[in-house]
Scaffold this motif. Structure first.
Motif, mmCIF file in Angstrom:
data_model
loop_
_atom_site.group_PDB
_atom_site.id
_atom_site.type_symbol
_atom_site.label_atom_id
_atom_site.label_comp_id
_atom_site.label_asym_id
_atom_site.label_seq_id
_atom_site.Cartn_x
_atom_site.Cartn_y
_atom_site.Cartn_z
ATOM 1 N N ASP A 170 -2.448 3.678 -2.998
ATOM 2 C CA ASP A 170 -2.345 1.500 -2.527
ATOM 3 C C ASP A 170 -2.553 1.408 -4.657
ATOM 4 N N GLU A 211 4.210 -4.232 1.653
ATOM 5 C CA GLU A 211 4.027 -4.467 2.810
ATOM 6 C C GLU A 211 3.335 -5.529 3.505
ATOM 7 N N HIS A 227 6.236 6.387 4.467
ATOM 8 C CA HIS A 227 5.382 7.258 4.506
ATOM 9 C C HIS A 227 5.869 8.773 3.857
HETATM 10 O O1 F6P Z 1 -3.863 3.709 2.191
HETATM 11 C C1 F6P Z 1 -2.841 4.314 2.549
HETATM 12 C C2 F6P Z 1 -1.849 3.463 3.208
HETATM 13 O O2 F6P Z 1 -0.840 4.592 2.598
HETATM 14 C C3 F6P Z 1 -1.349 2.559 3.351
HETATM 15 O O3 F6P Z 1 -0.280 2.051 1.469
HETATM 16 C C4 F6P Z 1 -0.434 2.038 4.740
HETATM 17 O O4 F6P Z 1 -0.522 0.732 4.932
HETATM 18 C C5 F6P Z 1 -1.247 3.423 5.391
HETATM 19 O O5 F6P Z 1 -2.201 4.105 4.471
HETATM 20 C C6 F6P Z 1 -1.015 3.548 6.350
HETATM 21 O O6 F6P Z 1 -1.990 3.907 7.050
HETATM 22 P P1 F6P Z 1 -1.077 5.083 8.630
HETATM 23 O O7 F6P Z 1 -0.608 6.631 7.974
HETATM 24 O O8 F6P Z 1 -2.022 5.783 9.093
HETATM 25 O O9 F6P Z 1 -0.179 4.138 9.076
#
Ligand code: F6P
Length: 363
Positions: A142, A237, A287
């Motif tokens: 991020d 997002e 992801h």
């Molecule tokens: O902080 C990194 C991140 O990939 C964010 O961009 C995203 O909102 C969050 O983690 C997603 O988290 P998780 O893997 O717990 O769904």
């Protein structure tokens, strides 16, 4: 023989293994320290028996090329807000950093290097206040951490998002469609903004600049009227309309964060409700932005961070976080780095340059 503990916390991120390898090579090969990793962030040391892995040459060889973390990670069980269930099944959050500090002492570690994002570095800072000799290493795709110009993982995420954007342009063009691509970033629009500039998006919507649906629609209509029968939008997002709210679902039990995601669909709905005549398709990248092999820049940055972190250990400069500033690897006090976040400046050059290139932010 001296012993050092490494932990990787929060979401996984390309470059974590490169940091681990950087620390290991400096600590073990050059200085003869024993290097241990705590499995699944600091949860590993809190288990009975503790879940630790002793790092060796064979365990670390070539890992800088691999995504994820060989130590595993978690974004649950934050010791600053540790979830405890009472008899009624009600969860309340408690600060258990004193217990974590006691366990680190009990296990006899001479130093700890904690690799993680804002949440992890707040934990590092708290442990430092409890007297633990700790160094932080900033990680997150991020790029929202204060105290460093960039975090490792960010460039890889931008590259993946840009490659995906390029692929969506061909469909937009062939079908005369409005293609909306949602990227990660939580409350920061860095991934979206860099991807929009790299890919050549017409519209970029970020959390730092709440958008007006009518302005977004006007930009779409203008472009179709000019005969360019397609448009590509990048949306972060965490973006939201001026009079709207962020799009999220509840996190898992024990998780301190809500789950962001789905704003691409919300924007499509808003545009249709405002009268958009064009066909719209949404892609939520998710992801994949965190997966796979880190780009070369992130491998270098992560390796330098690892090496620097161990140098700070040798200097006894605890309570600091390694950082990249003005093209130099340096360090900042954890107390300063964890005060606030690094957000996109709506009046900064990056946004102004994008606007100058014709990118609309819907403002
Ligand atoms: O902080 C990194 C991140 O990939 C964010 O961009 C995203 O909102 C969050 O983690 C997603 O988290 P998780 O893997 O717990 O769904």
């Amino acid at each position: 023989m001296k012993k050092i503990l490494i932990s990787t916390g929060g979401g996984d991120c390309p470059g974590l293994n490169a940091v681990i390898r950087g620390i290991y090579k400096r600590a073990k090969h050059e200085k003869g320290w024993e290097v241990y990793g705590s499995i699944e962030a600091l949860s590993g040391i809190m288990r009975n028996p503790p879940e630790l892995v002793k790092l060796t040459r064979s365990k670390t060889a070539g890992i800088h090329v691999r995504g994820g973390t060989i130590l595993k990670t978690t974004n649950k069980g934050n010791p600053l807000m540790y979830p405890i269930k009472d008899e009624q099944g009600q969860i309340t959050f408690h600060d258990i950093t004193d217990r974590v500090a006691a366990r680190i002492r009990e296990l006899g570690f001479d130093a700890v290097i904690n690799i993680g994002g804002d949440g992890s570095q707040k934990i590092s800072e708290a442990l430092h206040r409890h007297g633990i000799p700790i160094i932080g290493v900033p990680k997150t795709i991020d790029n929202d951490l204060k105290g460093t110009d960039m975090t490792f993982g960010f460039q890889t995420a931008v590259q993946i998002a840009t490659d995906s954007f390029d692929k969506l342009v061909t469909t937009a063009e062939s079908h005369h469609r409005v293609m909306i691509m949602e990227v990660m970033g939580r409350d920061a629009g860095w991934i979206a903004l860099h991807t929009a500039i790299a890919g050549g998006a017409e519209i970029c919507l970020i959390p730092e600049i709440p958008y007006e649906v009518n302005k977004v629609l006007k930009r779409i209509n203008d472009r179709y009227e000019k005969g360019r029968g397609f448009i590509n939008i990048v949306i972060a997002e965490g973006a939201k309309a001026k009079d709207g709210t962020i799009t999220f679902s509840a996190g898992e039990e024990g998780s301190e964060h809500v789950r962001l995601g789905g704003v691409a669909f919300e924007l499509a709905r808003q545009l249709k409700a405002a009268g958009c005549k064009q066909e719209i398709r949404e892609t939520v990248l998710g992801h994949v932005q965190r997966g796979g092999t880190p780009v070369a820049f992130d491998r270098v940055l992560a390796t330098l961070f690892g090496v620097k972190a161990f140098e700070l250990v040798l200097e006894g400069a605890f309570g600091r976080m390694v950082s990249f500033q003005n093209n130099t690897i340096t360090s900042v006090a954890l107390a300063d780095a964890t005060q606030s976040y690094n957000h996109v400046d709506p009046d900064g050059f990056l946004v102004q340059a994008a606007k100058g290139m014709g990118v609309s932010f819907g403002d």
